[in-house]
Write an enzyme that holds these catalytic residues in place. Structure first.
Site, PDB file in Angstrom:
ATOM      1  N   CYS A 130      32.662  44.412  46.344  1.00 54.83           N
ATOM      2  CA  CYS A 130      32.007  45.711  46.197  1.00 54.83           C
ATOM      3  C   CYS A 130      31.965  46.372  47.569  1.00 54.83           C
ATOM      4  CB  CYS A 130      30.620  45.565  45.573  1.00 54.83           C
ATOM      5  SG  CYS A 130      29.446  44.663  46.589  1.00 54.83           S
ATOM      6  N   GLN A 131      30.985  47.214  47.831  1.00 56.98           N
ATOM      7  CA  GLN A 131      30.935  47.928  49.099  1.00 56.98           C
ATOM      8  C   GLN A 131      30.451  47.027  50.235  1.00 56.98           C
ATOM      9  OE1 GLN A 131      32.281  50.819  49.242  1.00 56.98           O
ATOM     10  NE2 GLN A 131      31.643  51.689  51.177  1.00 56.98           N
TER      11      GLN A 131
END
Length: 135
Positions: free
Chosen positions: A87-88
C-alpha cells in the site's frame, strides 16, 4: 507463540522490505496493490504481475473497508499464488495480508514501508507522464 483470540483468528503476518519485494516480483510473485484506484493511477510499483484491489475506499465520511475485497482477490488470485501485498506506507497492506491468510491463502507477505519506501529506494515505478507547461 501468538495469542489466542476469541473474537477473530490471530495470524502471523510476514513483513518483508522493499528490496526483498523487488527480487520476488522479478521472480514471478504477484504484487497486490491495495491502495485506492486514485493512488494507484498516480504511480505504482513496476511489476509484471500487478493487481490493484483497494482494501479501503475514501468516502465523505472517511475511509471505509472494501466489503468485496476478499471476493475480488479470489477472482484474481488462487490461494496457492505467491502474493506480496503493498500500500502507501505499509498499514493497509498489513491488515489486507492478515485477512488473506485467515481466508487460507498460503504464501502472502506484507511489503513493509509501502510505496513510499519503494520510491525512496528509487526502484522502478509506472506513473503517468508529467505534463509540461510550455507557457
Amino acid at each position: 507463540m501468538g495469542s489466542i483470540g476469541t473474537e477473530s483468528p490471530k495470524v502471523e503476518v510476514a513483513t518483508i522490505d522493499v528490496t526483498a519485494t523487488k527480487g520476488l516480483i522479478q521472480n514471478g510473485h504477484v504484487y497486490l496493490d491495495v491502495r485506492t484506484v486514485e493512488e494507484f493511477e498516480k504511480g505504482h510499483v513496476d511489476a509484471e504481475k500487478i493487481i490493484n484491489i483497494p482494501y479501503m475506499f475514501n468516502t465523505p465520511q472517511g475511509r471505509v473497508k472494501n466489503q468485496e475485497f476478499l471476493k475480488e482477490v479470489s477472482s484474481a488470485c488462487k490461494k496457492e499464488d505467491h502474493i506480496i501485498v503493498g500500500c502507501q506506507s505499509g498499514v493497509r497492506s498489513l491488515y489486507a495480508t492478515a485477512d488473506l491468510l485467515v481466508q487460507g491463502y498460503k504464501d502472502v507477505n506484507n511489503m513493509g514501508g509501502g510505496y513510499l519506501d519503494w520510491i525512496k529506494n528509487e526502484f522502478p515505478v509506472k506513473a503517468p507522464p508529467k505534463v509540461k507547461n510550455d507557457l
